[in-house]
Design a protein around this motif. Structure first.
Motif, PDB file in Angstrom:
ATOM      1  N   GLY A  46       0.785  -1.224   0.000  1.00 41.07           N
ATOM      2  CA  GLY A  46       0.000   0.000   0.000  1.00 41.07           C
ATOM      3  C   GLY A  46       0.815   1.271   0.000  1.00 41.07           C
ATOM      4  O   GLY A  46       0.273   2.355  -0.255  1.00 41.07           O
ATOM      5  N   LEU A  47       2.114   1.176   0.289  1.00 38.68           N
ATOM      6  CA  LEU A  47       2.978   2.361   0.291  1.00 38.68           C
ATOM      7  C   LEU A  47       3.545   2.667  -1.086  1.00 38.68           C
ATOM      8  O   LEU A  47       4.043   3.770  -1.322  1.00 38.68           O
ATOM      9  N   ARG A  57     -15.286  -3.129  24.841  1.00 40.81           N
ATOM     10  CA  ARG A  57     -15.671  -1.768  24.455  1.00 40.81           C
ATOM     11  C   ARG A  57     -14.977  -1.351  23.160  1.00 40.81           C
ATOM     12  O   ARG A  57     -14.479  -0.249  23.034  1.00 40.81           O
ATOM     13  N   ALA A  58     -14.990  -2.241  22.188  1.00 40.62           N
ATOM     14  CA  ALA A  58     -14.262  -1.999  20.937  1.00 40.62           C
ATOM     15  C   ALA A  58     -15.151  -1.362  19.884  1.00 40.62           C
ATOM     16  O   ALA A  58     -16.319  -1.700  19.731  1.00 40.62           O
ATOM     17  N   ARG A  59     -14.555  -0.461  19.131  1.00 40.89           N
ATOM     18  CA  ARG A  59     -15.153   0.129  17.933  1.00 40.89           C
ATOM     19  C   ARG A  59     -14.321  -0.316  16.746  1.00 40.89           C
ATOM     20  O   ARG A  59     -13.100  -0.225  16.769  1.00 40.89           O
ATOM     21  N   ARG A  60     -14.964  -0.811  15.702  1.00 43.71           N
ATOM     22  CA  ARG A  60     -14.272  -1.363  14.526  1.00 43.71           C
ATOM     23  C   ARG A  60     -14.367  -0.402  13.349  1.00 43.71           C
ATOM     24  O   ARG A  60     -15.450   0.125  13.051  1.00 43.71           O
ATOM     25  N   GLU A  61     -13.239  -0.169  12.683  1.00 46.00           N
ATOM     26  CA  GLU A  61     -13.190   0.704  11.511  1.00 46.00           C
ATOM     27  C   GLU A  61     -12.398   0.019  10.399  1.00 46.00           C
ATOM     28  O   GLU A  61     -11.267  -0.422  10.624  1.00 46.00           O
ATOM     29  N   ILE A  62     -12.998  -0.071   9.221  1.00 44.86           N
ATOM     30  CA  ILE A  62     -12.319  -0.562   8.024  1.00 44.86           C
ATOM     31  C   ILE A  62     -12.110   0.627   7.094  1.00 44.86           C
ATOM     32  O   ILE A  62     -13.070   1.340   6.767  1.00 44.86           O
ATOM     33  N   VAL A  63     -10.885   0.842   6.672  1.00 45.35           N
ATOM     34  CA  VAL A  63     -10.546   2.003   5.837  1.00 45.35           C
ATOM     35  C   VAL A  63     -10.402   1.561   4.393  1.00 45.35           C
ATOM     36  O   VAL A  63      -9.542   0.728   4.068  1.00 45.35           O
ATOM     37  N   GLN A  64     -11.238   2.110   3.551  1.00 46.91           N
ATOM     38  CA  GLN A  64     -11.205   1.775   2.130  1.00 46.91           C
ATOM     39  C   GLN A  64      -9.953   2.366   1.479  1.00 46.91           C
ATOM     40  O   GLN A  64      -9.496   3.452   1.851  1.00 46.91           O
ATOM     41  N   GLY A  65      -9.411   1.643   0.518  1.00 42.78           N
ATOM     42  CA  GLY A  65      -8.275   2.149  -0.247  1.00 42.78           C
ATOM     43  C   GLY A  65      -6.959   2.159   0.497  1.00 42.78           C
ATOM     44  O   GLY A  65      -6.027   2.877   0.106  1.00 42.78           O
ATOM     45  N   ALA A  66      -6.862   1.381   1.559  1.00 40.80           N
ATOM     46  CA  ALA A  66      -5.622   1.333   2.339  1.00 40.80           C
ATOM     47  C   ALA A  66      -5.244  -0.115   2.606  1.00 40.80           C
ATOM     48  O   ALA A  66      -6.082  -1.014   2.584  1.00 40.80           O
ATOM     49  N   GLY A  67      -3.955  -0.334   2.879  1.00 42.60           N
ATOM     50  CA  GLY A  67      -3.451  -1.654   3.205  1.00 42.60           C
ATOM     51  C   GLY A  67      -3.094  -1.763   4.676  1.00 42.60           C
ATOM     52  O   GLY A  67      -3.865  -1.341   5.543  1.00 42.60           O
ATOM     53  N   HIS A  68      -1.918  -2.287   4.955  1.00 42.63           N
ATOM     54  CA  HIS A  68      -1.531  -2.560   6.337  1.00 42.63           C
ATOM     55  C   HIS A  68      -1.201  -1.293   7.119  1.00 42.63           C
ATOM     56  O   HIS A  68      -1.497  -1.196   8.303  1.00 42.63           O
ATOM     57  N   MET A  69      -0.595  -0.312   6.461  1.00 42.04           N
ATOM     58  CA  MET A  69      -0.058   0.850   7.177  1.00 42.04           C
ATOM     59  C   MET A  69      -0.941   2.076   6.944  1.00 42.04           C
ATOM     60  O   MET A  69      -0.562   3.036   6.277  1.00 42.04           O
ATOM     61  N   VAL A  70      -2.120   2.028   7.534  1.00 44.38           N
ATOM     62  CA  VAL A  70      -3.132   3.045   7.282  1.00 44.38           C
ATOM     63  C   VAL A  70      -2.644   4.433   7.677  1.00 44.38           C
ATOM     64  O   VAL A  70      -2.905   5.416   6.985  1.00 44.38           O
ATOM     65  N   ASN A  71      -1.932   4.537   8.800  1.00 45.01           N
ATOM     66  CA  ASN A  71      -1.515   5.860   9.274  1.00 45.01           C
ATOM     67  C   ASN A  71      -0.538   6.535   8.322  1.00 45.01           C
ATOM     68  O   ASN A  71      -0.439   7.771   8.286  1.00 45.01           O
ATOM     69  N   LEU A  72       0.168   5.741   7.520  1.00 43.52           N
ATOM     70  CA  LEU A  72       1.100   6.286   6.535  1.00 43.52           C
ATOM     71  C   LEU A  72       0.441   6.444   5.163  1.00 43.52           C
ATOM     72  O   LEU A  72       0.715   7.407   4.443  1.00 43.52           O
TER      73      LEU A  72
END
Length: 255
Positions: A149-150, A221-236
């Motif tokens: 993804g990078l 108490r978990a909240r789940r988020e799936i980010v479209q268009g991203a791979g392993h390193m979402v923050n980058l």
């Protein structure tokens, strides 16, 4: 101490946000988050034992206990924890050991101990590093689908490549080994009443998506988020979106 915290002390009254990096990386992976969150949080970043350009060979070590020492050095009794991949395994171990020191958990592409990693390059990296060829091992690691993804951004990939090339391969060679409170913490996740955000890129490895789902289903108490268009390193890969989701989560806790 195996690692030293980098702390912004501009306002000790701010809530603390501790950032734990992924495998073969170091605290530099959080640059885009430090820039954004430092206005409202007291940021603490650490290089976990065996990682970073100044890493030392320390043999067997508890990353979670070292995190605790880093927090002590920064004068923190507790903090929100933001952790990626391997860092999430460390954060989980830390939370199980010291639950009162963790105000919240935000995980991205998290590793869950006791589950299959599914990293294609691992065995070859171990072999190359054990033969003394750390540089080739690092390049093989960078060729893994974890980093796919990078590759849409040449400058971003080169930035991460330089961080990985600074990793000395100590875990591949056994010069640093991690000890854990529980090698299979999944059954104990229900004990953690800490608010949690579990994020994944939709294109992450199947094994990491499965580990993230296990966290999301087991943490009360978990909240789940799936980010479209991203791979392993979402923050980058998609830092603006990542920062917005984490910020919203942290703000929801204060509300």
């Amino acid at each position: 101490m195996s690692m030293s915290p980098a702390v912004q002390r501009s306002d000790d009254q701010k809530p603390a946000l501790l950032m734990l990096h992924g495998f073969a990386l170091d605290a530099r992976m959080w640059r885009r988050q430090v820039e954004v969150f430092s206005d409202e949080f007291r940021i603490v970043t650490v290089d976990l034992p065996g990682f970073g350009a100044q890493a030392r060979d320390v043999g067997e070590v508890s990353p979670a206990e070292e995190v605790g020492r880093a927090m002590d050095a920064a004068g923190l009794t507790s903090a929100h924890v933001l952790a990626a991949s391997f860092g999430a395994a460390v954060a989980t171990d830390f939370a199980l050991r010291f639950p009162r020191r963790v105000q919240s958990l935000s995980f991205v592409g998290p590793q869950l101990l006791g589950r299959r990693l599914g990293i294609e390059s691992w065995n070859r990296c171990v072999s190359l590093a054990s033969d003394g060829d750390i540089t080739t091992a690092a390049e093989v690691w960078l060729d893994d689908p974890l980093y796919l993804g990078l590759r849409h951004d040449e400058d971003l990939f080169e930035e991460v490549r330089q961080i990985v090339l600074d990793y000395g391969g100590a875990h591949w060679t056994g010069r640093v080994t991690s000890s854990w409170l529980d090698a299979d913490p999944a059954p104990r996740l229900k004990e953690l009443q800490t608010p949690a955000l579990i994020m994944s890129g939709e294109g992450d490895l199947p094994s990491f998506l499965q580990m993230a789902e296990a966290y999301a289903k087991s943490l009360p108490r978990a909240r789940r988020e799936i980010v479209q268009g991203a791979g392993h390193m979402v923050n980058l890969e998609v830092p603006d979106h990542f920062n917005a989701v984490v910020y919203d989560f942290l703000q929801s806790l204060s509300r």
